[in-house]
Write a protein that holds these residues in place. Structure first.
Motif, PDB file in Angstrom:
ATOM      1  N   ASP A  31      38.432  -7.421  60.608  1.00 43.20           N
ATOM      2  CA  ASP A  31      37.339  -6.663  61.224  1.00 43.20           C
ATOM      3  C   ASP A  31      37.842  -5.348  61.794  1.00 43.20           C
ATOM      4  OD1 ASP A  31      35.367  -8.461  60.566  1.00 43.20           O
ATOM      5  OD2 ASP A  31      35.462  -9.533  62.472  1.00 43.20           O
ATOM      6  N   ALA A  32      39.022  -5.343  62.380  1.00 48.05           N
ATOM      7  CA  ALA A  32      39.594  -4.108  62.936  1.00 48.05           C
ATOM      8  C   ALA A  32      39.899  -3.108  61.829  1.00 48.05           C
ATOM      9  CB  ALA A  32      40.858  -4.423  63.733  1.00 48.05           C
ATOM     10  N   ILE A  33      40.406  -3.594  60.701  1.00 42.90           N
ATOM     11  CA  ILE A  33      40.693  -2.714  59.567  1.00 42.90           C
ATOM     12  C   ILE A  33      39.402  -2.131  59.008  1.00 42.90           C
ATOM     13  CG2 ILE A  33      41.539  -2.650  57.183  1.00 42.90           C
ATOM     14  CD1 ILE A  33      43.663  -4.725  58.080  1.00 42.90           C
ATOM     15  N   ASN A  34      38.386  -2.978  58.832  1.00 42.48           N
ATOM     16  CA  ASN A  34      37.102  -2.501  58.321  1.00 42.48           C
ATOM     17  C   ASN A  34      36.459  -1.507  59.282  1.00 42.48           C
ATOM     18  OD1 ASN A  34      37.246  -3.941  55.943  1.00 42.48           O
ATOM     19  ND2 ASN A  34      36.164  -5.714  56.776  1.00 42.48           N
ATOM     20  N   GLN A  35      36.585  -1.747  60.571  1.00 46.97           N
ATOM     21  CA  GLN A  35      36.042  -0.829  61.581  1.00 46.97           C
ATOM     22  C   GLN A  35      36.766   0.520  61.510  1.00 46.97           C
ATOM     23  OE1 GLN A  35      33.335  -1.447  63.286  1.00 46.97           O
ATOM     24  NE2 GLN A  35      33.367   0.475  64.382  1.00 46.97           N
ATOM     25  N   ALA A  36      38.074   0.482  61.353  1.00 46.57           N
ATOM     26  CA  ALA A  36      38.855   1.723  61.242  1.00 46.57           C
ATOM     27  C   ALA A  36      38.462   2.489  59.981  1.00 46.57           C
ATOM     28  CB  ALA A  36      40.346   1.412  61.235  1.00 46.57           C
ATOM     29  N   ARG A  37      38.259   1.790  58.875  1.00 46.56           N
ATOM     30  CA  ARG A  37      37.822   2.439  57.632  1.00 46.56           C
ATOM     31  C   ARG A  37      36.454   3.075  57.798  1.00 46.56           C
ATOM     32  NH1 ARG A  37      39.835  -2.115  53.402  1.00 46.56           N
ATOM     33  NH2 ARG A  37      41.968  -1.349  53.208  1.00 46.56           N
ATOM     34  N   MET A  54      41.634  -9.419  62.612  1.00 49.52           N
ATOM     35  CA  MET A  54      42.424  -8.324  62.078  1.00 49.52           C
ATOM     36  C   MET A  54      41.662  -7.578  60.982  1.00 49.52           C
ATOM     37  SD  MET A  54      45.301  -6.818  62.301  1.00 49.52           S
ATOM     38  CE  MET A  54      46.528  -5.950  61.432  1.00 49.52           C
ATOM     39  N   GLN A  83      35.103   4.167  60.576  1.00 46.62           N
ATOM     40  CA  GLN A  83      35.263   5.355  61.423  1.00 46.62           C
ATOM     41  C   GLN A  83      35.901   6.506  60.639  1.00 46.62           C
ATOM     42  OE1 GLN A  83      37.450   3.851  64.772  1.00 46.62           O
ATOM     43  NE2 GLN A  83      35.596   3.159  65.828  1.00 46.62           N
TER      44      GLN A  83
END
Length: 127
Positions: free
Chosen positions: A3-9, A1, A11
């Motif tokens: 990692d998904a938040i960091n990836q979204a940030r 979860m 992007q």
């Protein structure tokens, strides 16, 4: 979860930085020793040059009521990468739309994971 938040940030930051169409040079006024005369004096020292950024201008109604109308002031805001430190009172030379303008950092920045926002004032000289 996380990692998904960091990836979204990441992007979101990349998308924000696509809007950076201006460049900024940050200058501090500090004591420096002249290498030739060995005399210490106050000098303008560039601490960051040609950093990508974005200027934003908008009008704001003041809470000050004059006899004829509400006063409207222009708010100038700088958008720049969040890890960059710009000290309060620094001079910022910004190249925007083919024009070079000088501003000063007028306060504490609002720092977000994707960017920071700094309210600027026109530079009128070192205080």
């Amino acid at each position: 979860m996380i990692d998904a938040i960091n990836q979204a940030r990441l992007q979101a930051r990349k998308a924000m930085e696509l809007l950076y169409e201006h460049t900024c040079t940050v200058i501090e006024y500090r004591k420096e020793k002249d290498s030739i005369t060995k005399i210490t004096g106050m000098k303008e020292v560039p601490v960051l040059e040609n950093q990508s950024c974005k200027l934003s201008f908008f009008a704001s109604k003041s809470t000050q009521q004059t006899e004829s109308a509400n006063e409207i002031t222009q708010v100038i805001k700088l958008f720049i990468a969040p890890e960059i430190e710009i000290k309060e009172g620094s001079k910022l030379v910004i190249n925007h739309n083919g024009k070079v303008s000088e501003y000063k950092n007028s306060g504490v920045p609002s720092i977000f994971p994707t960017h920071q926002e700094i309210v600027l004032e026109l530079f009128k000289g070192w205080s």
